[in-house]
Design a protein around this motif. Sequence first.
Motif, PDB file in Angstrom:
ATOM      1  N   TRP A 131      24.280  -4.525   1.453  1.00 50.63           N
ATOM      2  CA  TRP A 131      24.957  -3.300   1.641  1.00 50.63           C
ATOM      3  C   TRP A 131      26.368  -3.260   0.707  1.00 50.63           C
ATOM      4  CZ3 TRP A 131      29.824  -3.276   4.545  1.00 50.63           C
ATOM      5  CH2 TRP A 131      30.206  -1.906   4.910  1.00 50.63           C
ATOM      6  N   TRP A 132      27.086  -4.033   0.772  1.00 51.78           N
ATOM      7  CA  TRP A 132      28.155  -4.299  -0.168  1.00 51.78           C
ATOM      8  C   TRP A 132      27.547  -4.006  -1.591  1.00 51.78           C
ATOM      9  CZ3 TRP A 132      32.599  -2.930  -1.136  1.00 51.78           C
ATOM     10  CH2 TRP A 132      33.514  -3.245  -2.231  1.00 51.78           C
ATOM     11  N   GLY A 133      26.925  -4.729  -2.006  1.00 51.59           N
ATOM     12  CA  GLY A 133      26.147  -4.643  -3.369  1.00 51.59           C
ATOM     13  C   GLY A 133      25.748  -3.459  -3.756  1.00 51.59           C
ATOM     14  N   GLU A 134      25.265  -2.484  -2.747  1.00 48.81           N
ATOM     15  CA  GLU A 134      24.819  -1.361  -3.079  1.00 48.81           C
ATOM     16  C   GLU A 134      25.814  -0.472  -3.076  1.00 48.81           C
ATOM     17  OE1 GLU A 134      21.193   0.379  -1.288  1.00 48.81           O
ATOM     18  OE2 GLU A 134      20.501  -1.444  -0.660  1.00 48.81           O
ATOM     19  N   ILE A 135      26.824  -0.410  -2.145  1.00 44.83           N
ATOM     20  CA  ILE A 135      27.786   0.654  -1.979  1.00 44.83           C
ATOM     21  C   ILE A 135      28.938   0.603  -3.055  1.00 44.83           C
ATOM     22  CG2 ILE A 135      27.350   1.200   0.397  1.00 44.83           C
ATOM     23  CD1 ILE A 135      30.115  -0.316   1.147  1.00 44.83           C
ATOM     24  N   SER A 136      29.159  -0.667  -3.437  1.00 48.45           N
ATOM     25  CA  SER A 136      30.302  -0.937  -4.392  1.00 48.45           C
ATOM     26  C   SER A 136      29.666  -0.620  -5.871  1.00 48.45           C
ATOM     27  CB  SER A 136      30.953  -2.334  -4.279  1.00 48.45           C
ATOM     28  OG  SER A 136      29.538  -3.351  -4.355  1.00 48.45           O
ATOM     29  N   SER A 137      28.559  -0.570  -6.205  1.00 50.56           N
ATOM     30  CA  SER A 137      27.903  -0.164  -7.465  1.00 50.56           C
ATOM     31  C   SER A 137      27.596   1.420  -7.738  1.00 50.56           C
ATOM     32  CB  SER A 137      26.714  -1.017  -7.938  1.00 50.56           C
ATOM     33  OG  SER A 137      25.724  -1.149  -6.818  1.00 50.56           O
ATOM     34  N   ARG A 138      28.113   2.024  -6.694  1.00 46.87           N
ATOM     35  CA  ARG A 138      28.068   3.499  -7.010  1.00 46.87           C
ATOM     36  C   ARG A 138      29.077   4.025  -8.059  1.00 46.87           C
ATOM     37  NH1 ARG A 138      24.817   5.975  -3.104  1.00 46.87           N
ATOM     38  NH2 ARG A 138      25.965   8.264  -3.688  1.00 46.87           N
ATOM     39  N   GLU A 139      28.773   4.910  -8.795  1.00 45.13           N
ATOM     40  CA  GLU A 139      29.295   5.430  -9.897  1.00 45.13           C
ATOM     41  C   GLU A 139      30.897   5.992  -9.431  1.00 45.13           C
ATOM     42  OE1 GLU A 139      28.851   4.939 -13.247  1.00 45.13           O
ATOM     43  OE2 GLU A 139      27.281   3.729 -12.463  1.00 45.13           O
ATOM     44  N   SER A 140      30.748   6.633  -8.145  1.00 46.94           N
ATOM     45  CA  SER A 140      32.297   7.009  -7.645  1.00 46.94           C
ATOM     46  C   SER A 140      33.213   5.940  -7.306  1.00 46.94           C
ATOM     47  CB  SER A 140      31.885   7.788  -6.467  1.00 46.94           C
ATOM     48  OG  SER A 140      31.220   6.991  -5.660  1.00 46.94           O
ATOM     49  N   TRP A 141      32.602   4.838  -6.870  1.00 46.81           N
ATOM     50  CA  TRP A 141      33.670   3.690  -6.469  1.00 46.81           C
ATOM     51  C   TRP A 141      33.932   2.970  -7.955  1.00 46.81           C
ATOM     52  CZ3 TRP A 141      37.081   3.264  -3.543  1.00 46.81           C
ATOM     53  CH2 TRP A 141      37.637   1.764  -3.579  1.00 46.81           C
TER      54      TRP A 141
END
Length: 223
Positions: free
Chosen positions: A198-208
């Motif tokens: 989950w952390w890998g997915e959410i932290s690789s969003r362009e916004s973040w």
Amino acid sequence: MATPVKVYGPPISTAVSRVLACLLEKDVQFQLITISMSKGEHKKPDFLKIQPFGQVPAFQDESVSLFESRTICRYISEKYHNQGNKGLYGTNPIEKASIDQWLEAEGQSFNPPSSALVFQLAFAPRMKIKQDEGVIKQSEEKLAKVLDVYEKRLGESRYLAGDEFSLADLSHLPNTQYLVNATDRGELFTGRKNVGRWWGEISSRESWKKVVEMQNSPPPRRA
Ligand SMILES: N[C@@H](CCC(=O)N[C@@H](CS)C(=O)NCC(=O)O)C(=O)O
């Protein structure tokens, strides 16, 4: 063209970066007005008019002034529901309730131990403040218990509130970013299979990724 909304505060603040991530997800134009906390600008009378507790962020959208980062994120998601990530705060009462439930879990259960650890492990050494080993131990134990609940949940669904990325996931980015990248406690997240995924997915969003770039850029010089 709509007047850009204003966000007051430095992007290195976890609460400010939560709001910035939301604005970028929602594709809302904003002006970032950097407040120097080391100079005590957040305690000055003019700032207290928009943030009476003397904390960052403060937020203005034309005549609307708001504080509390999670409230600001909900407002942005509702007001600009037709643009950017349209599902960020759900599209029906059940989705919204699930997002609110996990946003509350973030604010009430995840944030207290994780923000204490961020302060003790990432900020105290930079500020030459003595670390409190008791607080570190207690916070780590509390956070581990919260993350055990997340581990189970994230084994059942891709994101916290369901199968789509939402405000609930977004709200965890700021503290987790520091814990994974600026302390030696990243294992708490990466050592748990589902939480790590989950952390890998959410932290690789362009916004973040843009927020992290802003955190790493020097503040603009002011006259
Ligand atoms: N619950 C508030 C917390 C705001 C907060 O604690 N901001 C910190 C920076 S992350 C701050 O302004 N600290 C300085 C102080 O409390 O004097 C929110 O989410 O907006």
